[in-house]
Structures are given as C-alpha cells and as structure tokens.
Motif scaffolding. Structure first.
Motif, PDB file in Angstrom:
ATOM      1  N   LEU A  32       0.831  -1.208   0.000  1.00  0.00           N
ATOM      2  CA  LEU A  32       0.000   0.000   0.000  1.00  0.00           C
ATOM      3  C   LEU A  32       0.865   1.257   0.000  1.00  0.00           C
ATOM      4  O   LEU A  32       0.550   2.231  -0.678  1.00  0.00           O
ATOM      5  N   LEU A  33       1.947   1.222   0.779  1.00  0.00           N
ATOM      6  CA  LEU A  33       2.843   2.380   0.816  1.00  0.00           C
ATOM      7  C   LEU A  33       3.479   2.601  -0.552  1.00  0.00           C
ATOM      8  O   LEU A  33       3.659   3.732  -0.993  1.00  0.00           O
ATOM      9  N   ILE A  34       3.788   1.480  -1.220  1.00  0.00           N
ATOM     10  CA  ILE A  34       4.383   1.590  -2.553  1.00  0.00           C
ATOM     11  C   ILE A  34       3.368   2.139  -3.557  1.00  0.00           C
ATOM     12  O   ILE A  34       3.730   2.725  -4.564  1.00  0.00           O
ATOM     13  N   SER A  35       2.080   1.961  -3.251  1.00  0.00           N
ATOM     14  CA  SER A  35       1.078   2.488  -4.172  1.00  0.00           C
ATOM     15  C   SER A  35       0.683   3.921  -3.819  1.00  0.00           C
ATOM     16  O   SER A  35      -0.272   4.444  -4.367  1.00  0.00           O
ATOM     17  N   SER A  36       1.415   4.542  -2.872  1.00  0.00           N
ATOM     18  CA  SER A  36       1.086   5.938  -2.569  1.00  0.00           C
ATOM     19  C   SER A  36       2.118   6.869  -3.196  1.00  0.00           C
ATOM     20  O   SER A  36       3.264   6.481  -3.411  1.00  0.00           O
ATOM     21  N   LYS A  37       1.698   8.087  -3.445  1.00  0.00           N
ATOM     22  CA  LYS A  37       2.553   9.061  -4.127  1.00  0.00           C
ATOM     23  C   LYS A  37       3.864   9.276  -3.377  1.00  0.00           C
ATOM     24  O   LYS A  37       3.933   9.101  -2.186  1.00  0.00           O
ATOM     25  N   ASP A  38       4.874   9.639  -4.019  1.00  0.00           N
ATOM     26  CA  ASP A  38       6.229   9.941  -3.515  1.00  0.00           C
ATOM     27  C   ASP A  38       6.847   8.827  -2.652  1.00  0.00           C
ATOM     28  O   ASP A  38       7.642   9.095  -1.766  1.00  0.00           O
ATOM     29  N   TRP A  39       6.488   7.577  -2.924  1.00  0.00           N
ATOM     30  CA  TRP A  39       7.113   6.491  -2.153  1.00  0.00           C
ATOM     31  C   TRP A  39       8.608   6.400  -2.460  1.00  0.00           C
ATOM     32  O   TRP A  39       9.401   6.057  -1.602  1.00  0.00           O
ATOM     33  N   VAL A  40       8.975   6.771  -3.680  1.00  0.00           N
ATOM     34  CA  VAL A  40      10.376   6.690  -4.068  1.00  0.00           C
ATOM     35  C   VAL A  40      11.208   7.613  -3.177  1.00  0.00           C
ATOM     36  O   VAL A  40      12.241   7.237  -2.634  1.00  0.00           O
ATOM     37  N   LYS A  41      10.669   8.817  -2.952  1.00  0.00           N
ATOM     38  CA  LYS A  41      11.369   9.773  -2.107  1.00  0.00           C
ATOM     39  C   LYS A  41      11.402   9.277  -0.659  1.00  0.00           C
ATOM     40  O   LYS A  41      12.416   9.321   0.014  1.00  0.00           O
ATOM     41  N   LYS A  42      10.257   8.789  -0.204  1.00  0.00           N
ATOM     42  CA  LYS A  42      10.144   8.347   1.189  1.00  0.00           C
ATOM     43  C   LYS A  42      11.151   7.264   1.537  1.00  0.00           C
ATOM     44  O   LYS A  42      11.657   7.201   2.636  1.00  0.00           O
ATOM     45  N   PHE A  43      11.387   6.349   0.597  1.00  0.00           N
ATOM     46  CA  PHE A  43      12.236   5.205   0.905  1.00  0.00           C
ATOM     47  C   PHE A  43      13.683   5.377   0.418  1.00  0.00           C
ATOM     48  O   PHE A  43      14.460   4.430   0.417  1.00  0.00           O
ATOM     49  N   SER A  44      14.036   6.591   0.040  1.00  0.00           N
ATOM     50  CA  SER A  44      15.357   6.772  -0.569  1.00  0.00           C
ATOM     51  C   SER A  44      16.492   6.588   0.436  1.00  0.00           C
ATOM     52  O   SER A  44      17.634   6.372   0.054  1.00  0.00           O
ATOM     53  N   PHE A  45      16.190   6.684   1.726  1.00  0.00           N
ATOM     54  CA  PHE A  45      17.232   6.574   2.740  1.00  0.00           C
ATOM     55  C   PHE A  45      17.319   5.152   3.326  1.00  0.00           C
ATOM     56  O   PHE A  45      18.079   4.875   4.235  1.00  0.00           O
ATOM     57  N   LEU A  46      16.514   4.265   2.769  1.00  0.00           N
ATOM     58  CA  LEU A  46      16.376   2.920   3.338  1.00  0.00           C
ATOM     59  C   LEU A  46      17.692   2.156   3.329  1.00  0.00           C
ATOM     60  O   LEU A  46      18.435   2.182   2.342  1.00  0.00           O
ATOM     61  N   GLN A  47      17.981   1.464   4.442  1.00  0.00           N
ATOM     62  CA  GLN A  47      19.227   0.687   4.532  1.00  0.00           C
ATOM     63  C   GLN A  47      18.992  -0.797   4.779  1.00  0.00           C
ATOM     64  O   GLN A  47      19.809  -1.630   4.412  1.00  0.00           O
ATOM     65  N   ALA A  48      17.898  -1.102   5.456  1.00  0.00           N
ATOM     66  CA  ALA A  48      17.685  -2.515   5.796  1.00  0.00           C
ATOM     67  C   ALA A  48      16.216  -2.889   5.755  1.00  0.00           C
ATOM     68  O   ALA A  48      15.355  -2.098   6.130  1.00  0.00           O
ATOM     69  N   VAL A  49      15.943  -4.086   5.254  1.00  0.00           N
ATOM     70  CA  VAL A  49      14.600  -4.652   5.333  1.00  0.00           C
ATOM     71  C   VAL A  49      14.715  -5.978   6.084  1.00  0.00           C
ATOM     72  O   VAL A  49      15.535  -6.824   5.730  1.00  0.00           O
ATOM     73  N   VAL A  50      13.920  -6.112   7.144  1.00  0.00           N
ATOM     74  CA  VAL A  50      13.920  -7.367   7.897  1.00  0.00           C
ATOM     75  C   VAL A  50      12.555  -8.021   7.731  1.00  0.00           C
ATOM     76  O   VAL A  50      11.528  -7.367   7.863  1.00  0.00           O
ATOM     77  N   VAL A  51      12.552  -9.301   7.395  1.00  0.00           N
ATOM     78  CA  VAL A  51      11.291 -10.019   7.309  1.00  0.00           C
ATOM     79  C   VAL A  51      11.238 -11.026   8.452  1.00  0.00           C
ATOM     80  O   VAL A  51      11.977 -12.009   8.476  1.00  0.00           O
ATOM     81  N   ASP A  52      10.411 -10.720   9.429  1.00  0.00           N
ATOM     82  CA  ASP A  52      10.286 -11.552  10.618  1.00  0.00           C
ATOM     83  C   ASP A  52       9.379 -12.747  10.294  1.00  0.00           C
ATOM     84  O   ASP A  52       8.458 -12.616   9.481  1.00  0.00           O
ATOM     85  N   GLU A  53       9.602 -13.859  10.940  1.00  0.00           N
ATOM     86  CA  GLU A  53       8.763 -15.048  10.737  1.00  0.00           C
ATOM     87  C   GLU A  53       8.602 -15.357   9.243  1.00  0.00           C
ATOM     88  O   GLU A  53       7.499 -15.596   8.758  1.00  0.00           O
ATOM     89  N   TRP A  54       9.696 -15.341   8.535  1.00  0.00           N
ATOM     90  CA  TRP A  54       9.673 -15.576   7.085  1.00  0.00           C
ATOM     91  C   TRP A  54       9.073 -16.947   6.763  1.00  0.00           C
ATOM     92  O   TRP A  54       8.428 -17.144   5.738  1.00  0.00           O
ATOM     93  N   HIS A  55       9.270 -17.906   7.656  1.00  0.00           N
ATOM     94  CA  HIS A  55       8.718 -19.249   7.397  1.00  0.00           C
ATOM     95  C   HIS A  55       7.199 -19.216   7.256  1.00  0.00           C
ATOM     96  O   HIS A  55       6.618 -20.082   6.627  1.00  0.00           O
ATOM     97  N   GLU A  56       6.544 -18.239   7.880  1.00  0.00           N
ATOM     98  CA  GLU A  56       5.092 -18.150   7.774  1.00  0.00           C
ATOM     99  C   GLU A  56       4.674 -17.590   6.410  1.00  0.00           C
ATOM    100  O   GLU A  56       3.563 -17.804   5.956  1.00  0.00           O
ATOM    101  N   LEU A  57       5.552 -16.803   5.790  1.00  0.00           N
ATOM    102  CA  LEU A  57       5.178 -16.156   4.539  1.00  0.00           C
ATOM    103  C   LEU A  57       5.571 -16.979   3.319  1.00  0.00           C
ATOM    104  O   LEU A  57       4.890 -16.958   2.297  1.00  0.00           O
ATOM    105  N   ILE A  58       6.671 -17.714   3.435  1.00  0.00           N
ATOM    106  CA  ILE A  58       7.281 -18.269   2.237  1.00  0.00           C
ATOM    107  C   ILE A  58       6.360 -19.233   1.486  1.00  0.00           C
ATOM    108  O   ILE A  58       6.352 -19.256   0.261  1.00  0.00           O
ATOM    109  N   GLY A  59       5.541 -19.977   2.183  1.00  0.00           N
ATOM    110  CA  GLY A  59       4.678 -20.938   1.492  1.00  0.00           C
ATOM    111  C   GLY A  59       3.349 -20.346   1.067  1.00  0.00           C
ATOM    112  O   GLY A  59       2.379 -21.074   0.906  1.00  0.00           O
ATOM    113  N   SER A  60       3.281 -19.030   0.889  1.00  0.00           N
ATOM    114  CA  SER A  60       1.990 -18.428   0.537  1.00  0.00           C
ATOM    115  C   SER A  60       2.205 -17.330  -0.493  1.00  0.00           C
ATOM    116  O   SER A  60       3.327 -16.932  -0.771  1.00  0.00           O
ATOM    117  N   LYS A  61       1.096 -16.832  -1.035  1.00  0.00           N
ATOM    118  CA  LYS A  61       1.209 -15.747  -2.003  1.00  0.00           C
ATOM    119  C   LYS A  61       1.682 -14.456  -1.355  1.00  0.00           C
ATOM    120  O   LYS A  61       2.193 -13.567  -2.021  1.00  0.00           O
TER     121      LYS A  61
END
Lengths: 211, 808
Positions: free
Chosen positions: B131-160
């Motif tokens: 949803l954040l990616i579908s909002s205006k100026d997301w490119v600017k908002k995330f330009s300082f990003l350094q890390a993405v952590v995906v917690d409990e990845w095992h819960e997500l990996i077997g799903s869409k």
C-alpha cells in the motif's frame, strides 16, 4: 421436454427451457433480467473480461424471436445492466428493425440515461388477468408476474447429490421468472407451500418438480 | 571488543543477559554489509540479533531523517510486541529514534502523520508495505532505506504473501542498491531455499549468510485423554465432552493458552470452559482473526501484563509474540503439522533453558493415533518444508497496478528487477507481454477496445493509472488473503464487534441467536453488509462457523501416522495408545486394521447411499487428489456420479448404486502413468480449480469486493467468481489467470509428486476389500464430513431425471 404448457388464470402459458414465457393469447414473449451491457460495464471499469462473451445473449434472443414470431415482447426489468455503453447498440438497432412492440418495466439496474425510442417504458402495468412488475408485488386478487429474484433451485438426490439449476417459481398469486442473461447470478428458492410449482431448467430441457 | 560490541554488551549486562553466539555472529554480518537469514526460535532474542547493528550507523540521526529500516511481520498482532522491545532498547540507550507501526489497524490520525514523515523504523505487514508503494512519492520516502527485515519468514514463504513480499523487496532494491535484506525464520526443512527465495538474485557478490542459533528447547508432550475409549467420540472435531480433563491443567497453571484449529471450535470451547469453570469469568478471553481489532489488541496486552488466566485462540496467536507469563499450552485436536505443533509448544516456558510443556487433547478417537505420532516427531526434531509459490500472475498484476497508481513504471525496468526474484525468475517474454496487455488494453479483444480503462501508457512510455476511481478501488483491494464475503457485526449503538461470513448469516433469520466472541447475540437487522445485533441473555444459539483454512497433514506426519496405525495390530502398553485398544477391537470386529503391506477398502450401505471408503493414510491434500483421480477412472468404466469426501486418513466415494470393487480394481486404478492426464481431466470435471480461481480473481482485481460502508454504490461491479470462471472457460481459456487456477491446483493443492509416491506405494500393497454391514470406526469421521465435491460421468439431464424420481 423443451417446453411445458401450463394454465394460469385460464390463460395458456408456454414455459421454455431457454428462460422465457410465451403468452399465446397476446402473442407476447415475456422475459426478465437480461442485463445487457454487463460485460462491457465491467470492461469499462478496468475489469478485463473477454469482450466476445457479451454477444451470446443477443444471438439467443434473435433465434427465439424468429422461432416464436411474437407480436409483443415484455421485458420485466433489468434489461440493461447499468449506464449506456456500446453493448446496447446492437440490441437497440435490433429493436428498431422489427415490427414487434417492445415494452420494458424499469428495474433497479436500468439506468436509462440514454434515449430509447424503441421501447415503451413503464414502472409496472396491468394486462388482465396479469399484473407485470420487476419487483415482486402483492396486490389483492391480482396475479403478479415478475423478475428481479433470479430464482434457482437446489435439486438433491441419493448419495448426497446436489444440482443447482435456474427455475420458474409459481406460487398462488405470483410467478417469478429466471434471469435470461447468461452472465447473472442466482438466488435459491424453496417449495414453501404445497400448491407451489417449480420448473427447473437445464441447458437442454425443462423439468417439472412434483410437490 | 569493538565500540559497537561494548555498546550492546553493556546494555545486555544491565539486563542480566549474555550475548549468544548467533547474535554476535549476526551483528558482525550486518555491520559488514551482509544479507541473510537468521534461524532462531521465538523467545531466543532474535530481534536483538538484528536491531542493534541496524541502529548503530544511524544512532545519531536527526528526527527529520526518513525511514532507514522496514521490519515486516506476517501478523498484525506481532507489531506491538516488536515495537515495545525496540523502544526499550532505544530508550535505554538514549537514542533519538522513532519506531512506528503501519498496518490495517493503524488509526487514520497516525496514517496522516506518517504521510508527512515515516518513522525511522517502520513495522509493517506485506499488504501495508505494498500500500505504501502504491502511494505518491514512495520513491522519495524510501530513498534513505538501509535494511529490510522479514520476521517469521517461514510463515510467509509458502503463501502468495511471500510472493508479494519478494516483489516489494525487489522494488525497494531497485531504488537503492545499499539495502541489506534479512529474514528471521523458525526451523523449517528448507532453510537454505528460504534464504535464496528471500534474497533473490540481487547481491551477486554473494555477501549472504545463513546463521543458525544452537538454541534447543526441551519440549514435553502430555496427552490428556480419558482412560476409557468409550468416553471418546468417534467423529467430529468438537470433543467438548472431554472438557473436564482440561480443568486440572487450567487450575494448576498460572496462565494457559488453548489452541484450537478453527474459529468456530474456538467459540465453542470458550463457552464450554466458562460453563465448566464459572470463576474464570473476567479472567478468560478469546482471540481469533474475525474478532474486532480493539478486542484483539486488548487480549494481547492483557496477556502480556499477566492479567488473563486463560486465552482460547486459533492460529491468530500462533506466532512469535513473547508472552513470558504463559505457563501451559493446550492443543485441542490434531495440529496437522509438526512444525506448527512445536511452535505452539514454544509459547510456554519462554525463558531460555526452561522446558516447554504442551498438552494434547484429541477430539475424536482416531486423533489418539495422531497424538502418539506427534510425540515421536517432537523427539526426533523433524520439521516440514515450506514450498515457495512461483509465477503468480494475480499477485504480479496487483503489484504492477500498485506501481502504476503511485508514480508509474517503465516495463523494461520492472521486468529487469522482477526477473531477479525467485517467484518470477522463469517468466517468459510472452507471459510478461500478456500481463502488460491485460492491464492496458484488456482481455482478448480483437480490436483495440477503447472503452477499457485501467492503466494508460503515456507518451514517455510510462505506465500510469490516471483514473482516480481505479486508483481508489485498487488501494482497497490490496492483500492476498482471501476469505468469503465478510459482513460487519455491529451493536445497535454502532459499536463494532467483528466480521462474519455472508454464507453463515444467510442461514439465519431475523431474531435468531448466535454465539460470537463468547457472547450470544440476537439478529436485529441485516442491511448494507452490516449485521445489527443486540446482546442476548439466551444460553443457546448457533455457533458461528467459517469456511476457510482446512489444513492437511504433511507427508512426514502421514508417515508417522501410518506407522502408529500399523502398530495397532500388535496391541501394547504405550501410554498414548492404550485407550486406542478398545477402538482397535471394534475396528477389528466390524472390519480390519491394515498391516504395513495391506491397503484397506470398505463398502457399506446407509440411507444416504452406497459408501466406498479407501484408507491410504496420506493426508488430506493427497486424498483430495486421489479421490478425484480414482472417481474419474471409475467413471470412465460406466456412467456414475460420486460425491467425494476426504480427511487426513482416507477418502470416500459415495454413490447411488453399489460399486463392485472387484470389477473396477483390475483396470489399473492405481497406475501412476497417465497421472497428469487423468488428474487434468478430473480437475476439469470437478470444482477444485474453480475454488482456486476465487482467490486469483480477487487478488488480480477481477472481483471487486466493494468499498467499506459504500457497498450499494458499487453493486453494478459485483459478480461471483463462479460466473467469471465460466466466462473465461467459454470465451478465453488461454487467459493466464484462468490457467493459473489449474496450475495452482496441480502444484500446491495436489502435490503431484507426493501423489505419485503414494500410488507406487499402494500398488505394492495387498488390497483388502471388506463388505461390511455398518460403518467402521475408521470410516466415521470421513462419511460425516459435510464438505463434499462431486464428479460425474452421467449425462446431466439423466441425472436430473433420476433425482426427480426421488421427489415423487
């Protein structure tokens, strides 16, 4: 069977498996809930459906007209799905190029923002002994023929078999038509009273359910 | 010791904690710019393995700096806890950093603030990130990003949702190459694959590492079962008559978490426990996905603050939140998988080195076998794999529209980076062009269809959504979890209570009473997708039920189960299995118990028709496929109609005439050749792909679920997935979304490989056909299952005529 002949209020009515009625005395073809323009309405709103799927309704309608040669056609509402779109054009030009008298009872989906000279439009009308409307309406002593519901019946059999089929639903003072449109949903009805009658429809035949 | 290490270690010392090896290993890896996966269980300090080194380079950053870390969690309920532990660290170290949550529960006020500026660390879900990616100026908002952590990845990996996460991360990677990506996962069978799915093909220089904690937790499984099998129900999944066996556990524990498998089971048990132990009133709560967010948050907070003695929940409380106080865990009914069971067990005794205790309450007799099998699995520390989804065109379409809604996209650029994700590394140019065509000019139009409105192509070649209506509708649609049509339940004064599926409410009439969230409500009115209710003093009512989410045994679990079953042939005094001896005796009296080299088929007649029950013991999904395959192959021999039912133990073909197994058996019924072709045919004649299509249609935006509280306005655009399925089948069978419903059925539902192995195993077994006079204990749970499918080779109109004969 392709058709069932059934008398209502002493009038001979033909029930056809292709989801319409033929009233012999008036030479009137009666159908409901065609939802012309539904596919195109979806496409217009960004839902990519195959465009050629919108042609089947009219093709079927034309073949029925040439088979029954009616003088009048009554649409009991929801002939059109929403606002005017290009899908209407072929229907309107067909209406224009015949001598048949077309009557439409305005349904909840008919957004008639487009001038339609080819149709007589009413909210409801009486043609004794029947009262035609889109929504079910109960007026004392009048027999009501209506659409709107899209009735279907759940047929059950041994071995937990279930088939869901569109149907005509006849009660003491009313008759509900199935939706004619190919791209429409259903609402399940039950046999509530012993005098009720249900005719279920397959792609090839019409069947009477014994109550 | 480096500055960083002394910084963190000092803080930990103050808390009386010691850095563990996996933590200091992870710190080093993060600080040297690695990406990777941390394999650590809940309660092991996994957040602290990643948070400090991500904060370290930013610890002096100003309040104006934009978000530098995105922390993705699969469940909203995890966000609170993660934020609290992050803020504890930040406050103790006097850092001027902000932590914020963005998910479906975030109030409008905070959303507005976040629109101006995002916090330094943003805790979110895959849906909200998109949803954040579908909002205006997301490119600017995330330009300082350094890390993405995906917690409990095992819960997500077997799903869409995993695919959705992959795509969002790819888009972020494309913004700035400096981002490191980290996953945290509980133990699953394919950790290495889990890491490469998460990281994709982005950092070519192989700066990636898998770090495993050597954290071992002792788990003990206690079964709570009556000594006498006579007291066990033979079927069903409720088993509430066993409630008195729970009382001692609840009474002696400070706090207890009770896991049920379905939401309706949750409702029912809550009610029954309260009736059994009335003094729990006020100290007991319920937690499941359909309860309103206020109540869920309250339950989570109260659990944390040690204010509740008992919480009855579903998988909605499955994941990581550290509730230190929970002393005992009770699992009601089979948990269907070892990994899930171990994770649930891990919810108790959270402190390192403390033992986790889990009580297992079988809800019907055959689950006793499951209990014994689980115990072995826990001791052997085996866990299942999670298979990642690939080529989900529905998720891709949704993602592309998101990009088009915000700043627009150039196809070549996007193709470039989505090809680096695991999910779309194999996308062909034709498929990619089809997807682009689908969102710009529509479906298989022969001519350019000028009425289609979705994504426009600007002169610069930018793909962009210009219609505000399309944009708004899309934002409301984002998310890949699909459930049936939902209705809001509200009190007359407007207070929200939760949501309920339409099909359930359609069975109730005005004035009827139902049980929801532990309270009885009377229906006052159903209007505009809302159910207005009044509290009711009644003590009886229908229990709300939900359709989705039936789980299946994993192949390992099935194997364990078969072994337990074969052992029933030689009764022994195993603690779990002894109550089973009585069951075994009856099964032997009526039918038999198969040995390792035997395959059992039972036939009997009831007033419902003729039942033929097969027992492969391969798990629900394999049985679903097998039942269709066998029904299809038999239906080729003669016109017949079957109603199919299946569970984890076996499957049933129910017909209106007797099925002579001897006549059909020698027709290569279990042959594994032509498996693909026959399955394909049987899927075509059944409902499986249709059901898959529903999710696909919603995710890809073919079905518009409507806007909250504005239902009526959009009625024109509502249609059932069934109708759409028919339209595509009849007019555009080459549509990729339509085809996806079949490939998904094959790859994820039917598990062709498992099926093939099962067939080869069955071929070697000796078939035992028992014609019996009444249902055996084994058959009971299957033949009473209400969820059924049908498969027929009879002429449609012949079936109608035959069924109509019953009516006269």
């Amino acid at each position: 069977m392709k058709t069932i002949e059934h008398k209502i209020k002493n009038q001979k009515i033909i029930f056809d498996y292709r989801k319409f009625l033929f009233w012999e005395k008036e030479s009137a073809l009666i159908l409901s809930d065609v939802h012309v323009g539904k596919i195109t309405h979806f496409i217009k709103n960004g839902i990519p459906l195959p465009e050629n799927s919108s042609f089947s309704n009219l093709k079927l309608f034309k073949s029925i007209i040439s088979e029954y040669q009616p003088q009048k056609v009554f649409f009991l509402g929801d002939l059109f799905h929403s606002n005017y779109n290009s899908e209407w054009d072929e229907w309107l030009s067909f209406f224009k190029n015949t001598n048949i008298k077309f009557t439409l009872i305005k349904g909840n989906h008919d957004q008639l923002n487009h001038r339609i000279e080819q149709l007589n439009i009413y909210k409801e009308f009486f043609l004794p002994p029947f009262h035609f409307s889109h929504f079910p309406e109960f007026i004392d002593g009048k027999f009501n023929i209506h659409g709107h519901i899209h009735p279907a019946y759940k047929l059950t059999g041994k071995g937990k078999q279930v088939l869901k089929l569109p149907c005509f639903h006849i009660c003491k003072n009313s008759l509900t038509l199935p939706s004619f449109g190919a791209f429409t949903g259903n609402h399940f009805v039950r046999l509530e009273n012993t005098n009720d009658q249900i005719f279920i429809l397959s792609k090839k035949q019409i069947f009477k359910i014994n109550s | 010791m480096s500055d960083f290490e002394s910084w963190v270690t000092n803080w930990m010392n103050k808390k009386n904690w010691k850095p563990q090896k996996f933590q200091s290993d992870t710190w080093k890896a993060v600080l040297s710019g690695y990406s990777g996966l941390v394999n650590a269980p809940t309660g092991s300090g996994k957040t602290l393995s990643l948070l400090p080194p991500i904060l370290w380079p930013n610890k002096d950053c100003s309040l104006k700096t934009n978000v530098f870390c995105i922390w993705i969690t699969p469940l909203r309920s995890l966000s609170q806890q993660i934020r609290i532990s992050m803020e504890e660290f930040i406050d103790d170290n006097n850092l001027n950093l902000t932590v914020g949550i963005r998910n479906g529960d975030t109030p409008q006020k905070i959303r507005n603030l976040q629109r101006k500026k995002l916090p330094h660390i943003l805790i979110t879900t895959p849906e909200s990130l998109q949803l954040l990616i579908s909002s205006k100026d997301w490119v600017k908002k995330f330009s300082f990003l350094q890390a993405v952590v995906v917690d409990e990845w095992h819960e997500l990996i077997g799903s869409k949702r995993g695919v959705q996460t992959e795509l969002c991360i790819a888009a972020l990677q494309n913004l700035t190459s400096k981002i490191s990506i980290w996953g945290i996962s509980a133990t699953i069978g394919n950790l290495k694959e889990a890491m490469s799915v998460l990281l994709g093909d982005f950092n070519k220089n192989e700066k990636r590492v898998l770090i495993k904690s050597n954290f071992k937790k002792k788990i003990t499984v206690h079964s709570i079962a009556p000594k006498e099998i006579k007291q066990m129900p033979w079927r069903g999944h409720l088993g509430t008559n066993l409630i008195r066996y729970l009382t001692p556990v609840i009474n002696k524990s400070q706090s207890t978490l009770i896991f049920t498998n379905t939401r309706s089971q949750c409702e029912l048990w809550y009610q029954k426990i309260l009736a059994e132990i009335p003094e729990l009133a006020g100290n007991m709560a319920m937690h499941h996905g359909s309860i309103s967010k206020e109540i869920r948050i309250w339950v989570e907070d109260s659990l944390r603050n040690n204010q509740l003695k008992v919480v009855v929940c579903t998988s909605s409380l499955d994941l990581g939140v550290d509730f230190h106080p929970v002393e005992s865990i009770i699992q009601i009914g089979g948990p269907k998988g070892v990994a899930r069971f171990i994770q649930r067990a891990g919810r108790s005794g959270h402190q390192p080195n403390k033992e986790s205790k889990i009580y297992f309450l079988p809800t019907h007799a055959i689950e006793l076998i499951e209990c014994s099998a689980l115990n072995k699995a826990v001791q052997q520390e085996y866990v299942e794999q999670r298979t990642p989804y690939i080529l989900c065109f529905d998720v891709l379409i949704q993602f592309l529209i998101s990009l088009a809604v915000s700043e627009g996209f150039y196809p070549n650029n996007v193709l470039n980076y989505i090809k680096k994700t695991h999910a779309f590394s194999l996308i062909t140019l034709q498929e990619w062009e089809w997807v682009l065509k689908n969102i710009t000019i529509g479906s298989n139009s022969l001519k350019a269809y000028n009425e289609y409105k979705k994504v426009d192509i600007l002169e610069s070649g930018l793909f962009k959504v210009n219609s505000r209506l399309i944009a708004m509708r899309h934002r409301l649609q984002i998310g890949t979890i699909v459930s049936d049509e939902q209705l809001q339940i509200k009190l007359i004064n407007g207070k929200r209570i939760g949501v309920i599926e339409e099909w359930f409410i359609s069975k109730l009439k005005k004035g009827e009473v139902f049980l929801f969230g532990g309270q009885f409500y009377k229906i006052f009115q159903i209007k505009n997708m809302e159910v207005l209710v009044k509290k009711s003093k009644s003590k009886k009512g229908k229990v709300v039920s939900w359709m989705g989410g039936r789980m299946s045994f994993s192949s390992y679990m099935s194997e364990l189960l078969r072994n337990e079953l074969y052992e029933l042939n030689n009764p022994q005094s195993n603690k779990d299995i002894s109550p089973l001896n009585y069951l075994a005796k009856i099964q032997f009296q009526i039918s038999t118990i198969p040995k390792e080299n035997e395959f059992l088929i039972e036939s009997f007649e009831t007033k419902e028709g003729f039942h033929t029950v097969f027992y492969p013991f391969e798990g629900r999904f394999v049985h679903e496929a097998l039942s269709h395959l066998i029904a299809y192959r038999i239906s080729l021999l003669k016109p017949v109609t079957f109603s199919l039912a299946y569970n984890d133990y076996g499957f049933e073909l129910l017909s209106d005439e007797f099925l002579n197994i001897e006549n059909v058996l020698d027709n290569n019924l279990w042959d594994e050749s032509y498996l693909f072709e026959d399955l394909n045919q049987s899927i075509n004649t059944s409902e499986m792909a249709r059901r898959k299509f529903r999710d696909i249609a919603v995710i890809s935006g073919l079905i518009f679920a409507g806007m909250p509280n504005k239902r009526k306005k959009n009625k024109d655009l509502q249609s059932g997935s069934q109708l759409l399925f028919d339209v595509f089948r009849d007019y555009e069978p080459e549509n990729l979304l339509f085809k996806q419903s079949f490939s998904e059925t094959f790859e994820y539902q039917l598990e062709e490989e498992r099926l093939r192995k099962a067939l080869i195993r069955i071929q070697k077994q000796k078939l035992i056909w028992k014609k019996i006079s009444k249902p055996s204990p084994f058959s009971f749970p299957i033949i009473t299952d209400r969820l059924r499918e049908s498969l027929s080779s009879e002429q449609f109109d012949d079936r109608i005529s035959k069924m109509l004969n019953n009516y006269s």
